[in-house]
Scaffold this motif. Structure first.
Motif, PDB file in Angstrom:
ATOM      1  N   ILE A 101      -9.763   6.337  12.880  1.00 57.43           N
ATOM      2  CA  ILE A 101      -8.499   5.841  11.567  1.00 57.43           C
ATOM      3  C   ILE A 101      -9.232   5.638  10.544  1.00 57.43           C
ATOM      4  O   ILE A 101      -8.741   5.430   9.623  1.00 57.43           O
ATOM      5  CB  ILE A 101      -8.255   4.990  12.180  1.00 57.43           C
ATOM      6  CG1 ILE A 101      -6.440   4.763  11.870  1.00 57.43           C
ATOM      7  CG2 ILE A 101      -8.983   4.119  12.881  1.00 57.43           C
ATOM      8  CD1 ILE A 101      -5.370   3.892  12.424  1.00 57.43           C
ATOM      9  N   LEU A 102     -10.751   5.516  10.438  1.00 63.47           N
ATOM     10  CA  LEU A 102     -11.583   4.813   8.984  1.00 63.47           C
ATOM     11  C   LEU A 102     -12.458   5.495   8.706  1.00 63.47           C
ATOM     12  O   LEU A 102     -12.244   5.626   7.387  1.00 63.47           O
ATOM     13  CB  LEU A 102     -12.470   3.707  10.112  1.00 63.47           C
ATOM     14  CG  LEU A 102     -12.168   2.590  10.459  1.00 63.47           C
ATOM     15  CD1 LEU A 102     -13.228   1.870  11.222  1.00 63.47           C
ATOM     16  CD2 LEU A 102     -11.199   1.595   9.916  1.00 63.47           C
ATOM     17  N   TYR A 112      -5.060   7.100   3.387  1.00 61.78           N
ATOM     18  CA  TYR A 112      -4.583   6.225   4.686  1.00 61.78           C
ATOM     19  C   TYR A 112      -5.626   5.747   5.374  1.00 61.78           C
ATOM     20  O   TYR A 112      -6.564   6.884   5.556  1.00 61.78           O
ATOM     21  CB  TYR A 112      -3.290   6.978   5.056  1.00 61.78           C
ATOM     22  CG  TYR A 112      -2.568   7.114   4.417  1.00 61.78           C
ATOM     23  CD1 TYR A 112      -1.580   6.420   3.339  1.00 61.78           C
ATOM     24  CD2 TYR A 112      -1.489   8.103   4.482  1.00 61.78           C
ATOM     25  CE1 TYR A 112      -0.673   6.955   3.073  1.00 61.78           C
ATOM     26  CE2 TYR A 112      -0.491   8.680   3.502  1.00 61.78           C
ATOM     27  CZ  TYR A 112       0.372   8.186   2.810  1.00 61.78           C
ATOM     28  OH  TYR A 112       1.027   8.848   2.337  1.00 61.78           O
ATOM     29  N   SER A 113      -5.436   4.595   5.402  1.00 60.16           N
ATOM     30  CA  SER A 113      -6.025   3.746   6.496  1.00 60.16           C
ATOM     31  C   SER A 113      -5.752   2.788   7.488  1.00 60.16           C
ATOM     32  O   SER A 113      -4.661   2.580   7.207  1.00 60.16           O
ATOM     33  CB  SER A 113      -7.750   3.287   5.177  1.00 60.16           C
ATOM     34  OG  SER A 113      -6.655   1.678   4.832  1.00 60.16           O
ATOM     35  N   TYR A 114      -6.425   2.582   7.807  1.00 57.97           N
ATOM     36  CA  TYR A 114      -5.626   1.398   9.548  1.00 57.97           C
ATOM     37  C   TYR A 114      -5.109   0.449   8.809  1.00 57.97           C
ATOM     38  O   TYR A 114      -4.278  -0.614   8.521  1.00 57.97           O
ATOM     39  CB  TYR A 114      -7.715   0.257  10.343  1.00 57.97           C
ATOM     40  CG  TYR A 114      -8.286  -0.547   9.068  1.00 57.97           C
ATOM     41  CD1 TYR A 114      -8.244  -2.252   8.998  1.00 57.97           C
ATOM     42  CD2 TYR A 114      -9.120  -0.424   8.616  1.00 57.97           C
ATOM     43  CE1 TYR A 114      -7.992  -2.818   8.392  1.00 57.97           C
ATOM     44  CE2 TYR A 114      -9.865  -1.270   7.258  1.00 57.97           C
ATOM     45  CZ  TYR A 114      -9.543  -2.456   6.676  1.00 57.97           C
ATOM     46  OH  TYR A 114      -9.909  -3.556   6.805  1.00 57.97           O
ATOM     47  N   LYS A 115      -5.790   0.087   6.624  1.00 55.73           N
ATOM     48  CA  LYS A 115      -4.447  -1.341   6.591  1.00 55.73           C
ATOM     49  C   LYS A 115      -3.144  -0.688   5.893  1.00 55.73           C
ATOM     50  O   LYS A 115      -2.737  -1.074   5.646  1.00 55.73           O
ATOM     51  CB  LYS A 115      -5.507  -1.227   4.885  1.00 55.73           C
ATOM     52  CG  LYS A 115      -6.972  -2.126   4.979  1.00 55.73           C
ATOM     53  CD  LYS A 115      -7.248  -1.707   3.481  1.00 55.73           C
ATOM     54  CE  LYS A 115      -8.533  -2.551   3.782  1.00 55.73           C
ATOM     55  NZ  LYS A 115      -9.447  -2.698   1.904  1.00 55.73           N
ATOM     56  N   PRO A 264       3.442   0.708  13.148  1.00 54.40           N
ATOM     57  CA  PRO A 264       3.988   0.986  11.259  1.00 54.40           C
ATOM     58  C   PRO A 264       3.152  -0.615  10.704  1.00 54.40           C
ATOM     59  O   PRO A 264       3.603  -1.353  11.023  1.00 54.40           O
ATOM     60  CB  PRO A 264       5.248   1.568  11.493  1.00 54.40           C
ATOM     61  CG  PRO A 264       5.545   1.531  12.587  1.00 54.40           C
ATOM     62  CD  PRO A 264       4.381   0.500  14.045  1.00 54.40           C
ATOM     63  N   LYS A 265       2.824  -0.180   9.567  1.00 58.12           N
ATOM     64  CA  LYS A 265       2.868  -1.293   8.715  1.00 58.12           C
ATOM     65  C   LYS A 265       3.902  -2.156   8.464  1.00 58.12           C
ATOM     66  O   LYS A 265       5.798  -0.885   8.128  1.00 58.12           O
ATOM     67  CB  LYS A 265       1.968  -1.008   6.437  1.00 58.12           C
ATOM     68  CG  LYS A 265       1.802  -1.582   6.076  1.00 58.12           C
ATOM     69  CD  LYS A 265       1.598  -1.277   4.749  1.00 58.12           C
ATOM     70  CE  LYS A 265       1.641  -2.109   3.810  1.00 58.12           C
ATOM     71  NZ  LYS A 265       0.180  -2.508   4.396  1.00 58.12           N
ATOM     72  N   ASP A 266       3.459  -2.970   7.858  1.00 58.85           N
ATOM     73  CA  ASP A 266       5.045  -3.962   8.125  1.00 58.85           C
ATOM     74  C   ASP A 266       5.961  -4.514   9.589  1.00 58.85           C
ATOM     75  O   ASP A 266       6.766  -4.351   9.363  1.00 58.85           O
ATOM     76  CB  ASP A 266       5.900  -3.750   7.172  1.00 58.85           C
ATOM     77  CG  ASP A 266       5.395  -3.864   5.934  1.00 58.85           C
ATOM     78  OD1 ASP A 266       3.832  -4.989   5.496  1.00 58.85           O
ATOM     79  OD2 ASP A 266       5.818  -3.110   4.945  1.00 58.85           O
ATOM     80  N   MET A 267       5.156  -4.552  10.721  1.00 57.34           N
ATOM     81  CA  MET A 267       6.180  -4.123  11.911  1.00 57.34           C
ATOM     82  C   MET A 267       6.411  -6.121  11.970  1.00 57.34           C
ATOM     83  O   MET A 267       5.734  -6.486  12.207  1.00 57.34           O
ATOM     84  CB  MET A 267       4.495  -3.884  12.957  1.00 57.34           C
ATOM     85  CG  MET A 267       5.466  -3.502  14.734  1.00 57.34           C
ATOM     86  SD  MET A 267       4.480  -3.498  15.768  1.00 57.34           S
ATOM     87  CE  MET A 267       4.871  -2.539  16.294  1.00 57.34           C
ATOM     88  N   PHE A 307      -9.467  -8.122  16.358  1.00 62.28           N
ATOM     89  CA  PHE A 307      -8.818  -6.800  16.074  1.00 62.28           C
ATOM     90  C   PHE A 307      -9.309  -6.777  14.101  1.00 62.28           C
ATOM     91  O   PHE A 307     -10.812  -5.922  13.690  1.00 62.28           O
ATOM     92  CB  PHE A 307      -7.942  -6.419  16.264  1.00 62.28           C
ATOM     93  CG  PHE A 307      -8.604  -4.943  16.503  1.00 62.28           C
ATOM     94  CD1 PHE A 307      -9.238  -4.059  16.564  1.00 62.28           C
ATOM     95  CD2 PHE A 307      -6.752  -4.276  16.663  1.00 62.28           C
ATOM     96  CE1 PHE A 307      -9.951  -2.547  16.470  1.00 62.28           C
ATOM     97  CE2 PHE A 307      -6.846  -2.877  16.570  1.00 62.28           C
ATOM     98  CZ  PHE A 307      -7.692  -2.412  16.708  1.00 62.28           C
ATOM     99  N   GLU A 308      -8.400  -7.283  13.767  1.00 61.91           N
ATOM    100  CA  GLU A 308      -8.443  -7.107  12.278  1.00 61.91           C
ATOM    101  C   GLU A 308      -9.578  -7.517  11.678  1.00 61.91           C
ATOM    102  O   GLU A 308     -10.206  -6.446  10.389  1.00 61.91           O
ATOM    103  CB  GLU A 308      -7.130  -7.630  11.582  1.00 61.91           C
ATOM    104  CG  GLU A 308      -5.738  -7.282  11.776  1.00 61.91           C
ATOM    105  CD  GLU A 308      -4.619  -8.254  10.918  1.00 61.91           C
ATOM    106  OE1 GLU A 308      -5.161  -8.923  11.315  1.00 61.91           O
ATOM    107  OE2 GLU A 308      -3.496  -7.121  10.644  1.00 61.91           O
TER     108      GLU A 308
END
Length: 327
Positions: A101-102, A112-115, A264-267, A307-308
Protein backbone atom coordinates in the motif's frame (compact mmCIF):
# COMPACT_ATOMS: atom_id res chain seq x y z
CA UNK A 1 13.94 5.09 -11.09
CA UNK A 2 11.69 4.07 -13.92
CA UNK A 3 8.08 4.60 -12.93
CA UNK A 4 5.59 1.84 -13.55
CA UNK A 5 2.58 2.57 -15.71
CA UNK A 6 -0.75 3.33 -14.05
CA UNK A 7 -3.46 2.56 -16.57
CA UNK A 8 -6.46 1.15 -14.81
CA UNK A 9 -7.80 3.87 -12.47
CA UNK A 10 -10.55 5.24 -14.68
CA UNK A 11 -11.71 1.75 -15.64
CA UNK A 12 -12.09 0.77 -11.98
CA UNK A 13 -13.79 3.97 -10.95
CA UNK A 14 -16.22 3.65 -13.83
CA UNK A 15 -17.24 0.23 -12.54
CA UNK A 16 -18.50 1.35 -9.15
CA UNK A 17 -21.79 -0.43 -9.56
CA UNK A 18 -19.98 -3.77 -9.35
CA UNK A 19 -19.24 -3.17 -5.70
CA UNK A 20 -21.82 -0.68 -4.57
CA UNK A 21 -22.26 -0.75 -0.81
CA UNK A 22 -24.55 1.12 1.54
CA UNK A 23 -23.24 3.86 3.77
CA UNK A 24 -23.10 3.32 7.48
CA UNK A 25 -25.08 5.49 9.83
CA UNK A 26 -24.99 5.87 13.59
CA UNK A 27 -28.43 4.29 13.94
CA UNK A 28 -27.94 1.12 11.92
CA UNK A 29 -24.24 0.25 12.27
CA UNK A 30 -23.06 -2.41 11.77
CA UNK A 31 -24.79 -3.29 8.50
CA UNK A 32 -25.99 -6.80 7.70
CA UNK A 33 -22.91 -7.44 5.52
CA UNK A 34 -19.37 -6.09 5.62
CA UNK A 35 -17.16 -7.17 2.73
CA UNK A 36 -13.71 -8.33 3.81
CA UNK A 37 -11.32 -7.78 0.91
CA UNK A 38 -8.06 -9.48 0.00
CA UNK A 39 -6.50 -7.30 -2.73
CA UNK A 40 -4.92 -10.37 -4.35
CA UNK A 41 -5.88 -13.86 -5.46
CA UNK A 42 -6.71 -16.78 -3.21
CA UNK A 43 -3.93 -18.53 -1.34
CA UNK A 44 -1.57 -15.65 -0.58
CA UNK A 45 -0.75 -13.81 2.61
CA UNK A 46 -3.46 -11.18 2.26
CA UNK A 47 -6.06 -13.86 1.59
CA UNK A 48 -4.95 -15.93 4.57
CA UNK A 49 -4.92 -12.90 6.88
CA UNK A 50 -8.35 -11.53 6.00
CA UNK A 51 -9.95 -14.99 6.11
CA UNK A 52 -8.41 -15.61 9.52
CA UNK A 53 -9.68 -12.24 10.75
CA UNK A 54 -13.21 -12.88 9.45
CA UNK A 55 -13.36 -16.38 10.92
CA UNK A 56 -12.06 -15.31 14.31
CA UNK A 57 -14.45 -12.36 14.55
CA UNK A 58 -17.41 -14.63 13.79
CA UNK A 59 -16.26 -17.58 15.91
CA UNK A 60 -15.75 -15.29 18.90
CA UNK A 61 -19.08 -13.48 18.33
CA UNK A 62 -17.30 -10.14 18.14
CA UNK A 63 -19.10 -9.00 14.97
CA UNK A 64 -22.76 -9.58 14.14
CA UNK A 65 -22.47 -8.80 10.40
CA UNK A 66 -21.94 -11.35 7.67
CA UNK A 67 -18.25 -11.18 6.66
CA UNK A 68 -17.83 -12.58 3.15
CA UNK A 69 -14.27 -12.54 1.82
CA UNK A 70 -13.80 -10.99 -1.62
CA UNK A 71 -10.63 -11.37 -3.69
CA UNK A 72 -9.93 -8.30 -5.80
CA UNK A 73 -6.46 -8.92 -7.32
CA UNK A 74 -4.33 -6.79 -9.58
CA UNK A 75 -1.48 -4.31 -9.53
CA UNK A 76 0.01 -5.50 -6.25
CA UNK A 77 -3.10 -4.26 -4.45
CA UNK A 78 -3.45 -1.10 -6.53
CA UNK A 79 -6.62 -2.29 -8.30
CA UNK A 80 -8.46 -2.65 -5.01
CA UNK A 81 -6.99 0.59 -3.70
CA UNK A 82 -8.39 2.34 -6.77
CA UNK A 83 -11.78 0.71 -6.21
CA UNK A 84 -11.75 1.91 -2.60
CA UNK A 85 -11.72 5.49 -3.89
CA UNK A 86 -15.28 4.88 -5.12
CA UNK A 87 -16.36 3.89 -1.60
CA UNK A 88 -15.43 7.08 0.28
CA UNK A 89 -17.54 7.70 3.33
CA UNK A 90 -18.86 4.13 3.51
CA UNK A 91 -18.46 1.68 6.34
CA UNK A 92 -19.00 -1.78 4.92
CA UNK A 93 -15.66 -2.57 3.33
CA UNK A 94 -12.57 -3.68 5.22
CA UNK A 95 -9.37 -4.50 3.34
CA UNK A 96 -6.11 -6.00 4.48
CA UNK A 97 -2.87 -4.40 3.28
CA UNK A 98 0.83 -4.58 3.98
CA UNK A 99 3.91 -2.82 2.51
CA UNK A 100 2.50 -2.67 -1.06
CA UNK A 101 0.00 0.00 0.00
CA UNK A 102 3.09 2.18 0.33
CA UNK A 103 5.31 0.66 -2.35
CA UNK A 104 2.85 0.86 -5.26
CA UNK A 105 2.55 4.59 -4.64
CA UNK A 106 6.28 5.17 -4.14
CA UNK A 107 7.11 3.35 -7.37
CA UNK A 108 4.53 5.37 -9.31
CA UNK A 109 2.18 2.49 -10.06
CA UNK A 110 -0.78 4.27 -8.48
CA UNK A 111 -1.40 7.84 -7.31
CA UNK A 112 -3.17 6.48 -4.24
CA UNK A 113 -1.60 5.55 -0.92
CA UNK A 114 -2.57 4.78 2.65
CA UNK A 115 -3.57 8.45 2.97
CA UNK A 116 -6.49 7.66 0.65
CA UNK A 117 -7.90 5.12 3.13
CA UNK A 118 -8.88 4.99 6.78
CA UNK A 119 -6.25 2.95 8.65
CA UNK A 120 -7.92 0.96 11.43
CA UNK A 121 -5.31 -1.26 13.10
CA UNK A 122 -2.02 -2.98 12.53
CA UNK A 123 -2.33 -6.67 13.41
CA UNK A 124 0.73 -8.80 12.70
CA UNK A 125 4.22 -9.01 11.35
CA UNK A 126 5.18 -11.68 8.84
CA UNK A 127 8.54 -12.03 7.11
CA UNK A 128 9.87 -12.80 3.65
CA UNK A 129 10.78 -16.34 2.70
CA UNK A 130 12.69 -17.63 -0.32
CA UNK A 131 11.77 -21.12 -1.44
CA UNK A 132 12.77 -23.55 -4.18
CA UNK A 133 11.57 -27.00 -5.26
CA UNK A 134 12.94 -29.97 -3.36
CA UNK A 135 15.04 -30.96 -6.40
CA UNK A 136 16.57 -27.49 -6.84
CA UNK A 137 20.38 -27.38 -7.11
CA UNK A 138 20.37 -24.47 -4.65
CA UNK A 139 20.57 -25.46 -1.00
CA UNK A 140 21.35 -22.06 0.55
CA UNK A 141 20.53 -18.43 -0.10
CA UNK A 142 24.26 -17.76 -0.50
CA UNK A 143 24.43 -20.13 -3.48
CA UNK A 144 21.65 -18.12 -5.11
CA UNK A 145 23.46 -14.87 -4.45
CA UNK A 146 26.77 -16.25 -5.75
CA UNK A 147 25.03 -17.24 -8.99
CA UNK A 148 23.50 -13.77 -9.34
CA UNK A 149 26.86 -12.12 -8.77
CA UNK A 150 28.24 -14.04 -11.73
CA UNK A 151 25.18 -13.48 -13.91
CA UNK A 152 22.12 -11.53 -12.71
CA UNK A 153 20.06 -13.27 -15.40
CA UNK A 154 20.98 -16.77 -14.23
CA UNK A 155 18.08 -17.18 -11.79
CA UNK A 156 14.43 -16.32 -12.43
CA UNK A 157 12.53 -15.08 -9.38
CA UNK A 158 8.75 -15.34 -9.03
CA UNK A 159 6.27 -13.65 -6.71
CA UNK A 160 2.63 -12.66 -6.49
CA UNK A 161 3.20 -8.91 -6.20
CA UNK A 162 4.04 -6.71 -9.14
CA UNK A 163 7.54 -5.63 -10.13
CA UNK A 164 8.62 -2.90 -7.73
CA UNK A 165 6.28 -4.14 -5.01
CA UNK A 166 6.87 -6.28 -1.95
CA UNK A 167 7.91 -9.74 -3.19
CA UNK A 168 10.26 -8.06 -5.67
CA UNK A 169 11.65 -5.44 -3.28
CA UNK A 170 12.27 -7.86 -0.40
CA UNK A 171 14.39 -10.09 -2.63
CA UNK A 172 16.32 -7.14 -4.05
CA UNK A 173 17.07 -5.84 -0.55
CA UNK A 174 18.60 -9.19 0.39
CA UNK A 175 20.51 -9.33 -2.91
CA UNK A 176 21.85 -5.81 -2.34
CA UNK A 177 22.98 -6.69 1.19
CA UNK A 178 24.67 -9.81 -0.21
CA UNK A 179 26.70 -7.69 -2.63
CA UNK A 180 24.86 -8.47 -5.87
CA UNK A 181 25.33 -5.77 -8.50
CA UNK A 182 23.09 -4.90 -11.44
CA UNK A 183 19.91 -5.37 -9.42
CA UNK A 184 17.85 -4.03 -12.30
CA UNK A 185 18.93 -6.99 -14.43
CA UNK A 186 17.55 -9.66 -12.10
CA UNK A 187 14.59 -11.40 -13.73
CA UNK A 188 11.44 -11.09 -11.64
CA UNK A 189 8.09 -12.44 -12.84
CA UNK A 190 4.77 -11.61 -11.21
CA UNK A 191 2.05 -14.27 -10.98
CA UNK A 192 -0.89 -12.42 -9.48
CA UNK A 193 -3.31 -15.20 -10.36
CA UNK A 194 -1.80 -17.36 -7.62
CA UNK A 195 0.01 -19.70 -10.02
CA UNK A 196 3.51 -19.06 -8.73
CA UNK A 197 3.83 -22.42 -6.97
CA UNK A 198 2.89 -24.32 -10.13
CA UNK A 199 5.45 -22.27 -12.03
CA UNK A 200 8.32 -23.13 -9.71
CA UNK A 201 7.34 -26.79 -9.48
CA UNK A 202 7.16 -26.88 -13.27
CA UNK A 203 10.64 -25.43 -13.63
CA UNK A 204 9.52 -22.16 -15.26
CA UNK A 205 11.05 -20.09 -12.46
CA UNK A 206 13.82 -21.00 -10.03
CA UNK A 207 12.81 -19.39 -6.74
CA UNK A 208 9.73 -17.92 -5.09
CA UNK A 209 9.96 -14.73 -3.04
CA UNK A 210 6.94 -14.74 -0.74
CA UNK A 211 5.72 -14.39 2.81
CA UNK A 212 6.88 -16.84 5.45
CA UNK A 213 3.32 -17.65 6.51
CA UNK A 214 2.31 -18.33 2.92
CA UNK A 215 4.53 -21.37 2.47
CA UNK A 216 3.88 -23.21 5.72
CA UNK A 217 1.57 -25.81 4.21
CA UNK A 218 3.80 -26.50 1.24
CA UNK A 219 6.85 -26.86 3.44
CA UNK A 220 5.03 -29.39 5.58
CA UNK A 221 3.94 -31.29 2.46
CA UNK A 222 7.53 -31.56 1.22
CA UNK A 223 6.96 -29.93 -2.17
CA UNK A 224 9.15 -26.91 -1.48
CA UNK A 225 12.32 -26.23 0.45
CA UNK A 226 12.96 -22.88 2.10
CA UNK A 227 16.44 -21.42 1.78
CA UNK A 228 16.02 -18.47 4.13
CA UNK A 229 13.67 -16.06 5.86
CA UNK A 230 14.14 -12.41 6.83
CA UNK A 231 13.31 -12.23 10.54
CA UNK A 232 16.08 -11.48 13.02
CA UNK A 233 15.62 -14.94 14.57
CA UNK A 234 14.05 -18.29 13.76
CA UNK A 235 10.30 -18.27 14.35
CA UNK A 236 7.24 -20.47 14.09
CA UNK A 237 7.08 -24.19 14.70
CA UNK A 238 7.63 -27.44 12.82
CA UNK A 239 9.20 -27.08 9.37
CA UNK A 240 8.94 -23.29 9.58
CA UNK A 241 11.13 -23.15 12.70
CA UNK A 242 13.91 -24.93 10.79
CA UNK A 243 14.25 -22.19 8.18
CA UNK A 244 17.53 -20.28 8.67
CA UNK A 245 17.55 -16.51 8.62
CA UNK A 246 19.51 -14.61 6.01
CA UNK A 247 21.43 -13.00 8.86
CA UNK A 248 22.73 -16.30 10.20
CA UNK A 249 23.93 -17.05 6.67
CA UNK A 250 26.06 -13.91 6.70
CA UNK A 251 23.72 -11.47 4.93
CA UNK A 252 23.11 -8.58 7.31
CA UNK A 253 19.53 -7.57 6.55
CA UNK A 254 16.00 -8.12 7.87
CA UNK A 255 12.63 -7.39 6.28
CA UNK A 256 9.32 -7.15 8.13
CA UNK A 257 6.05 -7.72 6.30
CA UNK A 258 3.53 -6.02 8.56
CA UNK A 259 -0.20 -6.40 7.87
CA UNK A 260 -3.11 -4.22 8.92
CA UNK A 261 -6.71 -3.38 8.11
CA UNK A 262 -8.05 -0.35 6.28
CA UNK A 263 -11.47 1.08 5.50
CA UNK A 264 -12.40 3.55 2.76
CA UNK A 265 -11.34 7.16 3.12
CA UNK A 266 -13.65 9.21 5.38
CA UNK A 267 -15.10 6.07 6.94
CA UNK A 268 -17.85 7.16 9.39
CA UNK A 269 -16.73 7.59 12.98
CA UNK A 270 -19.22 5.03 14.28
CA UNK A 271 -17.77 2.46 11.89
CA UNK A 272 -14.20 3.30 12.85
CA UNK A 273 -14.97 3.04 16.55
CA UNK A 274 -16.80 -0.26 16.06
CA UNK A 275 -13.89 -1.87 14.21
CA UNK A 276 -11.21 -0.53 16.50
CA UNK A 277 -13.02 -2.12 19.45
CA UNK A 278 -13.72 -5.43 17.67
CA UNK A 279 -10.17 -5.82 16.37
CA UNK A 280 -8.57 -5.02 19.71
CA UNK A 281 -10.72 -7.68 21.36
CA UNK A 282 -9.97 -10.15 18.56
CA UNK A 283 -6.23 -9.94 19.14
CA UNK A 284 -6.74 -11.11 22.73
CA UNK A 285 -8.63 -14.29 21.83
CA UNK A 286 -7.14 -17.76 22.04
CA UNK A 287 -8.22 -18.49 18.46
CA UNK A 288 -6.29 -15.52 17.09
CA UNK A 289 -3.20 -16.35 19.12
CA UNK A 290 -3.31 -19.95 17.88
CA UNK A 291 -3.56 -18.73 14.28
CA UNK A 292 -0.53 -16.48 14.76
CA UNK A 293 1.52 -19.39 16.09
CA UNK A 294 0.35 -21.72 13.32
CA UNK A 295 1.20 -19.23 10.56
CA UNK A 296 4.47 -17.95 11.99
CA UNK A 297 3.03 -14.47 12.56
CA UNK A 298 4.22 -12.21 15.33
CA UNK A 299 1.88 -9.96 17.29
CA UNK A 300 2.22 -6.35 16.17
CA UNK A 301 -1.09 -4.80 17.20
CA UNK A 302 -1.38 -1.03 16.96
CA UNK A 303 -4.59 0.95 17.40
CA UNK A 304 -5.49 3.59 14.82
CA UNK A 305 -3.44 6.57 16.04
CA UNK A 306 -0.26 4.55 16.60
CA UNK A 307 -0.78 2.72 13.28
CA UNK A 308 -1.06 6.01 11.39
CA UNK A 309 2.21 7.20 12.94
CA UNK A 310 3.84 3.90 11.97
CA UNK A 311 2.62 4.23 8.38
CA UNK A 312 3.99 7.75 8.06
CA UNK A 313 7.42 6.78 9.40
CA UNK A 314 7.57 3.55 7.39
CA UNK A 315 6.61 5.35 4.20
CA UNK A 316 9.69 7.54 4.57
CA UNK A 317 11.89 4.49 5.25
CA UNK A 318 10.59 2.70 2.15
CA UNK A 319 11.16 5.79 0.04
CA UNK A 320 14.82 5.75 1.04
CA UNK A 321 15.16 2.00 0.43
CA UNK A 322 13.66 2.22 -3.05
CA UNK A 323 15.99 5.05 -3.97
CA UNK A 324 18.95 2.99 -2.79
CA UNK A 325 17.90 -0.13 -4.68
CA UNK A 326 16.95 1.51 -7.97
CA UNK A 327 19.34 4.46 -8.12
Amino acid sequence: MRKLTFAFAHLLIAATTLGAMSSASANDYPPRTVNMVAPAGAGGGWDLTIRTVAKTLKDENLVSSNLPVINRPGGGGAVNLTFMQTQKGKGDLISVYSPPILLTNLTGMTPYSYKDTTPLARLISDYAAFVVPQDSPYTSINQVMDALKKDPKSIKIGGISTAGSMDHIQFLLVAKAAGVKDLRDIDYVSFQDGGVVAQVLGGHIDLISTGLGDVAGLLESGKLRALAQTADKRIGEGAMAKIPTVKEQGIDVTFENWRGLFGPKDMPKEAVDYWRDALQKMTETAEWKAAMKRNGWEAAYQDQAEFEQFLSATNEQYKTLIQEVFR
